[in-house]
Design an enzyme around this catalytic site. Structure first.
Site, mmCIF file in Angstrom:
data_model
loop_
_atom_site.group_PDB
_atom_site.id
_atom_site.type_symbol
_atom_site.label_atom_id
_atom_site.label_comp_id
_atom_site.label_asym_id
_atom_site.label_seq_id
_atom_site.Cartn_x
_atom_site.Cartn_y
_atom_site.Cartn_z
ATOM 1 C CG PHE A 66 1.401 -10.580 -11.925
ATOM 2 C CD1 PHE A 66 0.588 -11.343 -13.084
ATOM 3 C CD2 PHE A 66 1.049 -9.209 -11.868
ATOM 4 C CE1 PHE A 66 -0.327 -10.630 -13.809
ATOM 5 C CE2 PHE A 66 0.202 -8.555 -12.822
ATOM 6 C CZ PHE A 66 -0.474 -9.195 -13.592
ATOM 7 C CB ALA A 67 7.234 -9.327 -13.292
ATOM 8 N N GLY A 78 -5.828 0.205 22.975
ATOM 9 C CA GLY A 78 -5.125 1.138 23.482
ATOM 10 C C GLY A 78 -3.514 0.882 23.319
ATOM 11 N N GLY A 79 -2.762 0.982 24.281
ATOM 12 C CA GLY A 79 -1.344 1.005 24.193
ATOM 13 C C GLY A 79 -0.743 -0.582 23.385
ATOM 14 C CD GLU A 82 -3.871 -8.261 -7.166
ATOM 15 O OE1 GLU A 82 -5.053 -8.057 -7.847
ATOM 16 O OE2 GLU A 82 -3.497 -8.963 -6.636
ATOM 17 C CD GLU A 110 -6.078 7.256 -3.664
ATOM 18 O OE1 GLU A 110 -5.897 7.574 -2.658
ATOM 19 O OE2 GLU A 110 -5.292 6.093 -3.873
ATOM 20 C CD1 TRP A 136 6.872 -0.327 -7.352
ATOM 21 C CD2 TRP A 136 7.127 -0.832 -5.016
ATOM 22 N NE1 TRP A 136 7.280 0.593 -6.367
ATOM 23 C CE2 TRP A 136 7.462 0.194 -5.109
ATOM 24 C CE3 TRP A 136 7.192 -1.633 -3.550
ATOM 25 C CZ2 TRP A 136 7.749 1.278 -3.999
ATOM 26 C CZ3 TRP A 136 7.843 -0.890 -2.446
ATOM 27 C CH2 TRP A 136 7.888 0.468 -2.701
ATOM 28 C CB SER A 173 4.908 -2.508 -10.948
ATOM 29 O OG SER A 173 3.604 -2.536 -10.783
#
Length: 387
Positions: free
Chosen positions: A133-134, A347-348, A371, A375, A166, A136
């Site tokens: 899907f192109a 943790g680690g 997508e 914001e 992208w 951007s």
């Protein structure tokens, strides 16, 4: 296997028996075939293999309608969401492979001619063709009105020039759904096309790495000749094609986030119950219990928003611009919180490269952007609310 939500999610009133069969069957398959979400080696080959296996075993048939070899008469949002939730639980890259087959071919499923559907969709469903899907561009991501890629009519063809970036599956896709300005310099002049990867003048100009590896890069179109028969929908109506396609798949991004979050919750519970600390286990500490309680609540709340949006589209046949945006926003942000808590409980180990907890942390981050970033969803929701 899935230990928390999905064993009973299809008992909610959003679903029917076929949805339960999908969850159970795909979960069994994934439990056998997707044994490690941390991949090594060539990411292109891994994705190609995942698409092939998903197609051969029939799971990609949910990505297209019956006219293209699919299972349901029309794209079923609930099925897409359930599939992504299950795959996201087991393997983020498998979810990516599945989702892009649906998104990349979605405009053809929704608006394509019978010829286009027959030409592309069966191969998508069988895993024999990879879709992309192109939309951007370097200066036009969320702001589609800033699009600069042009398609100029030349007799029975269009000449396509411009750049896209992208683009997931860039370099391994067999075809791209491409959006370009044709009529005038606003969103009403955008038109959609299906462009074969071997079209002269189409070049994968860049490939780059992202925090959760998958095939992604930039495309250049240099005087590509595109027959009119490759146009998807009416000229100048490509923005409608793009937005209605995204309305279908935006809720499914939330479903993938649900799968990631479920995996994190199960991982956190197992770690907490087995980690000895202060003469007891980590799970015995009230602060750990508070974290797990919040994680479980976030997941259930997100699930209700995701499947409300999918049900609204499938059953009520209503626009889901607002509800899909809510589902995507809340589910991805909630999953980020859940996965972060899982890292903290580990943790680690949680930040050790190659550990599943660390992989989940990298996988979730992109879902809050692609997508439509969080914001952007907030703006969409506000505008729809104030209508």
């Amino acid at each position: 296997m899935l230990d928390t939500l999905p064993h009973n999610i299809t008992s909610l009133p959003f679903f029917n028996e076929e949805h339960g069969d999908l969850v159970n069957g795909l979960n069994d398959w994934a439990g056998l075939r997707l044994t490690n979400r941390v991949h090594h080696g060539n990411v292109d080959q891994t994705c190609q293999s995942l698409v092939k296996n998903l197609g051969q075993d029939g799971w990609l048939r949910w990505c297209v309608p019956q006219a293209g070899g699919g299972v349901t008469p029309e794209l079923d949002s609930r099925s897409l969401c359930l599939a992504r939730q299950v795959l996201g639980y087991h393997d983020g890259l498998a979810d990516f492979a599945f989702a892009m087959q649906g998104l990349g071919s979605g405009p053809i499923s929704l608006f394509g001619t019978p010829y286009q559907q027959a030409q592309y969709l069966p191969a998508v469903a069988q895993g024999q063709a990879i879709a992309a899907f192109a939309l951007s561009e370097p200066d036009a991501g969320s702001d589609a009105a800033a699009m600069s890629t042009r398609a100029v009519r030349d007799g029975d063809s269009y000449r396509l020039n411009g750049q896209k970036t992208w683009i997931s599956n860039a370099g391994i896709a067999d075809f791209y759904t491409v959006f370009a300005v044709t009529e005038k310099d606003d969103v009403n002049g955008v038109t959609a096309f299906v462009v074969d990867a071997n079209t002269p003048g189409l070049v994968v100009s860049e490939r780059f790495d992202v925090c959760a590896p998958h095939p992604i890069g930039s495309l250049e179109f240099n005087d590509c000749v595109i027959p009119v028969s490759q146009r998807i929908g009416e000229p100048g109506r490509g923005f409608k094609v793009a937005m209605q396609t995204l309305d279908v798949f935006r809720a499914s991004v939330g479903a993938a986030a649900l799968g990631f979050a479920q995996a994190a919750l199960d991982m956190a519970i197992k770690r907490a119950q087995n980690r000895k600390m202060f003469g007891a286990t980590l799970a015995d500490l009230q602060i750990t219990q508070a974290s797990i309680g919040q994680m479980a609540t976030d997941i259930d709340a997100a699930a209700l928003l995701v499947y409300r949006a999918a049900w609204q589209r499938d059953v009520l046949k209503k626009r889901t611009t607002k509800t899909a945006a809510m589902a995507k926003l809340f589910a991805t942000e909630a999953a980020q919180r859940v996965i972060d808590r899982n890292v903290q409980i580990h943790g680690g180990l949680g930040v050790k490269v190659g550990h599943p907890a660390e992989m989940l942390y990298r996988e979730i981050r992109a879902l809050r952007i692609y997508e439509g970033a969080t914001e952007v969803q907030q703006v969409v929701i506000a505008r729809e609310t104030m209508r």
